[in-house]
Motif scaffolding. Structure first.
Motif, PDB file in Angstrom:
ATOM      1  N   THR A 411      64.527  31.890  36.217  1.00  0.00           N
ATOM      2  CA  THR A 411      65.885  32.423  36.604  1.00  0.00           C
ATOM      3  C   THR A 411      66.690  32.836  35.695  1.00  0.00           C
ATOM      4  O   THR A 411      66.529  33.156  34.358  1.00  0.00           O
ATOM      5  N   GLY A 412      68.359  34.027  36.155  1.00  0.00           N
ATOM      6  CA  GLY A 412      69.565  34.260  34.848  1.00  0.00           C
ATOM      7  C   GLY A 412      70.084  34.088  35.559  1.00  0.00           C
ATOM      8  O   GLY A 412      70.635  33.249  36.360  1.00  0.00           O
ATOM      9  N   TYR A 413      71.188  35.494  34.440  1.00  0.00           N
ATOM     10  CA  TYR A 413      72.202  35.516  35.081  1.00  0.00           C
ATOM     11  C   TYR A 413      72.841  36.192  36.936  1.00  0.00           C
ATOM     12  O   TYR A 413      73.738  35.458  36.620  1.00  0.00           O
ATOM     13  N   ASP A 414      71.914  36.402  37.040  1.00  0.00           N
ATOM     14  CA  ASP A 414      71.436  36.553  38.713  1.00  0.00           C
ATOM     15  C   ASP A 414      72.400  35.893  39.662  1.00  0.00           C
ATOM     16  O   ASP A 414      71.830  36.335  40.802  1.00  0.00           O
ATOM     17  N   LYS A 415      71.413  34.135  38.876  1.00  0.00           N
ATOM     18  CA  LYS A 415      72.142  33.714  40.084  1.00  0.00           C
ATOM     19  C   LYS A 415      70.827  32.885  41.169  1.00  0.00           C
ATOM     20  O   LYS A 415      70.611  32.029  41.896  1.00  0.00           O
ATOM     21  N   ILE A 416      69.392  33.753  40.727  1.00  0.00           N
ATOM     22  CA  ILE A 416      68.250  33.598  42.103  1.00  0.00           C
ATOM     23  C   ILE A 416      67.006  33.034  40.643  1.00  0.00           C
ATOM     24  O   ILE A 416      66.445  33.262  39.938  1.00  0.00           O
ATOM     25  N   ILE A 417      66.685  32.524  41.641  1.00  0.00           N
ATOM     26  CA  ILE A 417      65.423  31.622  41.788  1.00  0.00           C
ATOM     27  C   ILE A 417      63.982  32.530  41.376  1.00  0.00           C
ATOM     28  O   ILE A 417      64.131  32.988  43.240  1.00  0.00           O
ATOM     29  N   LYS A 418      63.218  33.086  40.655  1.00  0.00           N
ATOM     30  CA  LYS A 418      62.262  33.815  41.316  1.00  0.00           C
ATOM     31  C   LYS A 418      60.424  33.120  40.874  1.00  0.00           C
ATOM     32  O   LYS A 418      60.724  32.562  39.557  1.00  0.00           O
ATOM     33  N   PHE A 419      59.715  33.128  42.073  1.00  0.00           N
ATOM     34  CA  PHE A 419      58.642  32.855  41.972  1.00  0.00           C
ATOM     35  C   PHE A 419      57.176  34.074  41.792  1.00  0.00           C
ATOM     36  O   PHE A 419      57.625  35.239  42.645  1.00  0.00           O
ATOM     37  N   TRP A 420      56.584  33.868  40.946  1.00  0.00           N
ATOM     38  CA  TRP A 420      55.970  35.277  40.636  1.00  0.00           C
ATOM     39  C   TRP A 420      54.170  34.361  40.432  1.00  0.00           C
ATOM     40  O   TRP A 420      54.482  32.955  39.893  1.00  0.00           O
ATOM     41  N   SER A 421      53.666  35.454  41.073  1.00  0.00           N
ATOM     42  CA  SER A 421      52.103  33.999  40.595  1.00  0.00           C
ATOM     43  C   SER A 421      50.843  34.512  39.771  1.00  0.00           C
ATOM     44  O   SER A 421      50.996  35.788  39.743  1.00  0.00           O
ATOM     45  N   THR A 422      50.805  33.650  39.369  1.00  0.00           N
ATOM     46  CA  THR A 422      49.618  34.659  38.124  1.00  0.00           C
ATOM     47  C   THR A 422      48.038  34.682  38.361  1.00  0.00           C
ATOM     48  O   THR A 422      47.981  34.662  37.491  1.00  0.00           O
ATOM     49  N   GLU A 423      48.054  34.605  39.915  1.00  0.00           N
ATOM     50  CA  GLU A 423      46.710  34.303  40.270  1.00  0.00           C
ATOM     51  C   GLU A 423      46.381  35.578  40.866  1.00  0.00           C
ATOM     52  O   GLU A 423      45.681  36.811  41.224  1.00  0.00           O
ATOM     53  N   HIS A 424      48.261  36.326  41.305  1.00  0.00           N
ATOM     54  CA  HIS A 424      48.008  38.130  41.469  1.00  0.00           C
ATOM     55  C   HIS A 424      49.117  39.379  40.805  1.00  0.00           C
ATOM     56  O   HIS A 424      49.401  39.228  41.570  1.00  0.00           O
ATOM     57  N   ASN A 425      48.312  39.118  39.427  1.00  0.00           N
ATOM     58  CA  ASN A 425      49.297  39.766  38.172  1.00  0.00           C
ATOM     59  C   ASN A 425      50.747  39.852  38.601  1.00  0.00           C
ATOM     60  O   ASN A 425      51.063  40.934  37.957  1.00  0.00           O
TER      61      ASN A 425
END
Length: 507
Positions: A411-425
């Protein structure tokens, strides 16, 4: 009782003496005296009660205080002995819990193998499957499950009986069980629940949301105008709170007593963290840009002070085994290898080109984010991957790994929650937003698909990880940094609140 009430008078019973503020010193107990049980000043004693049987109230008070102090010292010795036995019991339980967890894992694997051999569909939710194994013994052979559950219950029962062997409940026959003893027993019951919950996987998403149906416990943090950081020990027995000005508080959440107050050299304390084993507590913040590490078994000892060249404001702390990770405004991560009497050495991770705000660790992988807007994943001190994650003025604020390690959440200053897949780089697989202001902290609710976020819009939001839908919004005026903390066994949800308070929701 009559003597006690009469003895509480401050002034002499004669009106003319009261006008001169003549205080009592004696109490006449002579059965032949017409002024029996009257508290009097020295002047009255000399004129009216010479030769009578009297009690010197000042001396009596001194003796009572001395007796009270002796009783208190004896009680403290009992409490120390109780704590020693509790620690031994907990250590024993934990070692057996590990063995039982290994047995249970083997049972799950055996049942999954049976399903595979019978060409049956594997379970969708492994936690639900594990819970069914415990609750419905007809799913598996009953004998192993009986051994498992019986073993845990016997351990807990045995450890409880150990506490009963100590005579902490009375000083003498006329003294009742004190509040401090009750707090000790409540604390031990909490430790029992912690260990039992780790075996039974008994928190689901529906139950987790119900935590907010209850009114929170509200604890005042005296001496703190702003609260910037808080953490709770894994066993739930101690909360650390830091902020502005230079004060670090240790609070017992059961009794709500301030256990310890540390006046530090920091202008502000921006990060506090207990180690997972509960043996260490670290605190750090602004100038003089040092890290203090205390031994949780003896807070009277001076803390270990960690220093490094060009070290700047510390924003996050994280313990892993005997190492302490720090993220700071000097653009660096550091790993400090701790030993009993100090620091063995430290290693610097250099890759960010501005302040580092967020830090998360999953096995040997370390993730960090900061004002340079990038997210870096490190492996054994080297950059595994670096990319632009939160393209806003102050970049990324917080990062966490999911409980299974398959997702990296930022998360950050842009107010967005982001999900990143550890299994797909570390591919971006999902993003969503609902907060109106930047998000400073986030946390995961144990054994559920729920995520909590805290924002400068004075709200805490609970999200469904799978759908990205906001399930619950809690209004909470943070007043300073939006901080939340989640203890997983049993579930406790903590948040800072305006006016120097912390709020605790208990499941």
């Amino acid at each position: 009782m009559q003597l006690k009430q009469l003895g509480r008078s401050k002034m002499c019973y004669l009106q003319e003496h009261q006008e001169f503020d003549m205080c009592i010193k004696y109490l006449c107990v002579d059965s032949q005296c017409t002024l029996q049980f009257r508290a009097m000043c020295t002047d009255c004693y000399n004129k009216l009660h010479q030769g009578h049987r009297v009690i010197d109230l000042i001396e009596a008070e001194r003796l009572a205080y001395q007796q009270h102090q002796e009783h208190l010292a004896q009680f403290k010795l009992h409490i120390i002995k109780l704590n020693e036995i509790l620690q031994h019991s907990i250590k024993t339980i934990k070692s057996h819990v590990k063995k039982l967890q290994a047995q249970f894992k083997m049972l799950i694997e055996q049942e999954l193998e049976k399903l595979h051999q019978d060409h049956l569909k594997p379970p969708i939710d492994l936690n639900d499957f594990a819970q069914q194994l415990l609750q419905h013994q007809n799913i598996v052979s009953t004998k192993p499950i009986q051994i498992l559950t019986k073993g845990v219950k016997q351990l807990l029962l045995k450890s409880y009986f150990l506490t009963s062997d100590i005579s902490v409940f009375t000083f003498k026959d006329y003294v009742n069980l004190s509040d401090e003893s009750l707090v000790q027993i409540k604390r031990f019951d909490l430790v029992q629940k912690v260990l039992f919950d780790q075996i039974t996987f008994n928190t689901n998403s529906t139950e987790a949301l119900q935590i907010f149906n209850n009114h929170p416990q509200k604890i005042k943090c005296p001496g703190l105008v702003h609260i910037y950081s808080l953490d709770i020990k894994q066993d739930g027995t101690l909360i650390a709170v830091g902020g502005h000005p230079d004060t670090l508080l240790l609070i017992d959440p059961i009794s709500e007593i301030i256990v310890k107050t540390f006046k530090t050299k920091f202008l502000e304390i921006f990060a506090v963290k207990f180690s997972s084993d509960g043996l260490r507590l670290a605190a750090a913040g602004s100038c003089p840009y040092e890290i203090y590490v205390w031994n949780c078994n003896d807070f009277e000892q001076s803390p270990i002070i960690l220093k490094a060249q060009h070290l700047n404001q510390i924003n996050r702390l994280q313990f892993v085994s005997k190492c302490l990770y720090t993220a700071s405004d000097d653009y660096k991560l550091r790993v400090w290898k701790l030993k009993k009497n100090g620091v063995k050495n430290y290693k610097e991770y250099i890759g960010h080109w501005d302040s580092v705000y967020g830090l998360a660790i999953n096995n040997k992988h370390v993730a960090s984010t900061g004002k340079d807007k990038t997210l870096i994943v490190w492996f054994e001190g080297k950059i595994l991957k670096q990319w632009m994650a939160h393209d806003a003025e102050y970049g990324g604020y917080c990062v966490e790994y999911s409980l299974d390690g398959k997702l990296l959440i930022s998360t950050g200053y842009d107010k967005i929650i982001k999900f990143w897949s550890t299994e797909h780089n570390y591919k971006l697989i999902k993003q969503f937003q609902s907060h109106e202001e930047p998000i400073w902290t986030l946390g995961l609710l144990n054994n559920t698909e729920l995520l909590a976020t805290a924002s400068w819009d004075n709200t805490i939001k609970i999200w469904d990880i799978k759908s990205g839908k906001c399930l619950y919004t809690l209004e909470n005026h943070f007043h300073s940094s939006p901080c939340l903390n989640i203890k997983r066994y049993p579930l406790q949800f903590l948040a800072t609140n305006e006016g120097g308070f912390i709020l605790i929701w208990n499941l």
